[in-house]
Design a protein around this motif. Structure first.
Motif, PDB file in Angstrom:
ATOM      1  N   ASN A   1      51.252  41.603  43.740  1.00 47.90           N
ATOM      2  CA  ASN A   1      51.950  40.371  44.159  1.00 47.90           C
ATOM      3  C   ASN A   1      51.302  39.735  45.386  1.00 47.90           C
ATOM      4  OD1 ASN A   1      53.875  40.626  42.098  1.00 47.90           O
ATOM      5  ND2 ASN A   1      55.040  42.082  43.332  1.00 47.90           N
ATOM      6  N   LEU A   2      49.973  39.604  45.332  1.00 46.44           N
ATOM      7  CA  LEU A   2      49.190  38.993  46.411  1.00 46.44           C
ATOM      8  C   LEU A   2      49.301  39.746  47.741  1.00 46.44           C
ATOM      9  CD1 LEU A   2      49.873  35.212  45.655  1.00 46.44           C
ATOM     10  CD2 LEU A   2      48.007  36.647  44.819  1.00 46.44           C
TER      11      LEU A   2
ATOM     12  N   MET B   1      42.594  35.283  42.791  1.00 42.82           N
ATOM     13  CA  MET B   1      41.651  35.252  43.916  1.00 42.82           C
ATOM     14  C   MET B   1      41.639  33.878  44.582  1.00 42.82           C
ATOM     15  SD  MET B   1      39.768  37.168  45.769  1.00 42.82           S
ATOM     16  CE  MET B   1      39.086  38.636  44.978  1.00 42.82           C
ATOM     17  N   SER B   2      41.865  32.822  43.797  1.00 44.92           N
ATOM     18  CA  SER B   2      41.910  31.473  44.386  1.00 44.92           C
ATOM     19  C   SER B   2      43.042  31.364  45.397  1.00 44.92           C
ATOM     20  CB  SER B   2      42.120  30.419  43.293  1.00 44.92           C
ATOM     21  OG  SER B   2      41.078  30.492  42.362  1.00 44.92           O
ATOM     22  N   GLN B   3      44.203  31.880  45.044  1.00 49.17           N
ATOM     23  CA  GLN B   3      45.361  31.846  45.940  1.00 49.17           C
ATOM     24  C   GLN B   3      45.100  32.690  47.189  1.00 49.17           C
ATOM     25  OE1 GLN B   3      48.101  29.964  45.880  1.00 49.17           O
ATOM     26  NE2 GLN B   3      48.672  30.907  47.817  1.00 49.17           N
ATOM     27  N   ILE B   4      44.529  33.885  46.967  1.00 49.50           N
ATOM     28  CA  ILE B   4      44.224  34.789  48.088  1.00 49.50           C
ATOM     29  C   ILE B   4      43.203  34.128  49.027  1.00 49.50           C
ATOM     30  CG2 ILE B   4      43.063  36.979  48.649  1.00 49.50           C
ATOM     31  CD1 ILE B   4      44.338  37.983  45.893  1.00 49.50           C
ATOM     32  N   ALA B   5      42.183  33.501  48.430  1.00 48.51           N
ATOM     33  CA  ALA B   5      41.137  32.854  49.235  1.00 48.51           C
ATOM     34  C   ALA B   5      41.722  31.756  50.110  1.00 48.51           C
ATOM     35  CB  ALA B   5      40.049  32.291  48.326  1.00 48.51           C
ATOM     36  N   LYS B   6      42.633  30.979  49.562  1.00 54.76           N
ATOM     37  CA  LYS B   6      43.278  29.909  50.352  1.00 54.76           C
ATOM     38  C   LYS B   6      43.968  30.505  51.579  1.00 54.76           C
ATOM     39  CE  LYS B   6      44.223  26.538  46.659  1.00 54.76           C
ATOM     40  NZ  LYS B   6      44.545  27.040  45.322  1.00 54.76           N
TER      41      LYS B   6
END
Length: 293
Positions: free
Chosen positions: A182-183, A217-222
């Motif tokens: 969950n991120l 990964m896009s969400q985590i990178a943000k």
């Protein structure tokens, strides 16, 4: 050489390499085998994998030492060969990097397999000693940076970072955590918290690896980019899609083209080093490198 990595990152987005385990399994490593043993017994195979990544445009190649801590090696009865196997792994990567301009060697350190107190027996002191033994051997083999990867516990990371700072003062330290629950990491660490705490320890290259595919990964990178303090570089190394069971083996469904789209998105977000993780190959690295060039 020490600051050459930071200088290169000030100028451009760089590519790191991809999976080692997947590549070695294709070359005959069995599930129960110790990959680190190949640094001594089949060094030409390790060299061939790293050469393929460097030739595909990876600016960072990773030593085959992910399980090179004493506890991990003890599972194969190899703890007495820790210095030999780690130094050999670093020396192979050094040889490859020296053939390619602008290619750096990351000395790879994975989780120790032990839990920190109070859940486990690892203390800050014993953890630091455990990582220092591996780091000393990697430095002796000629690495340019220490990569502490796939981590979930900030206490364990701190033990490894402190060991690196004592064994190799001034050498760049790269830390990636795996935010696959969950991120968050398995221990509940969120990306922003990781960046802030690791930057406070003096780590300048921080990010995420492994995980559950490029969308997450896009969400985590943000979150990583938004939380980054001045002077910190961000790295992401996503798995090549998600594993799908085909027959009795897991195949990752992320194509090189999909990884190229991910790489471009990472660059646009402000990520400084883009690489890949499980299921990837030099074919993925080649398109990642081209996408961020």
């Amino acid at each position: 050489m020490m600051s050459a990595i930071y200088e290169a990152l000030e100028k451009a987005t760089l590519a790191s390499d991809g999976a080692m385990g997947t590549m070695l399994q294709d070359r005959g490593l069995t599930d129960g085998g110790a990959p680190e043993l190949w640094n001594v017994e089949r060094p030409e195979e390790i060299e061939a994998v790293l050469e393929a990544y460097a030739a595909a445009g990876a600016n960072f190649i990773t030593t085959n030492t992910f399980g090179g801590t004493a506890g991990r090696l003890a599972m194969h009865g190899l703890e007495g060969r820790l210095a030999e196997l780690n130094k050999a792994g670093a020396a192979i990567a050094r040889k490859v990097a020296d053939r390619h301009a602008g290619c750096f060697v990351m000395g790879d350190i994975g989780p120790s397999g032990e839990l920190m107190e109070p859940m486990g027996t690892l203390t800050p002191e014993s953890g630091k000693a455990l990582f220092a033994a591996q780091i000393s051997a990697l430095v002796a083999g000629g690495v340019d940076a220490i990569l502490i990867e796939t981590m979930s516990d900030l206490g364990e990371v701190e033990a490894a970072v402190t060991a690196a700072q004592e064994v190799a003062p001034g050498m760049p330290i790269i830390v990636t955590m795996s935010f696959d629950t969950n991120l968050r990491t398995m221990m509940g660490v969120k990306p922003a918290m990781a960046v802030k705490q690791l930057a406070a320890l003096g780590v300048r290259i921080i990010g995420a690896n492994c995980g559950r595919g490029t969308d997450e990964m896009s969400q985590i990178a943000k979150e990583l980019v938004e939380a980054r303090p001045e002077g910190v570089f961000i790295i992401t190394q996503s798995n090549a899609g998600l594993p799908k069971l085909q027959g009795d083996v897991f195949i990752y469904d992320g194509t090189p083209e999909e990884m190229a789209r991910y790489a471009k998105e990472m660059k646009d977000l402000g990520v400084n080093i883009v690489g890949s993780c499980c299921g990837s190959s030099p074919a993925h690295t080649k398109l990642i490198s081209a996408a961020i060039a």
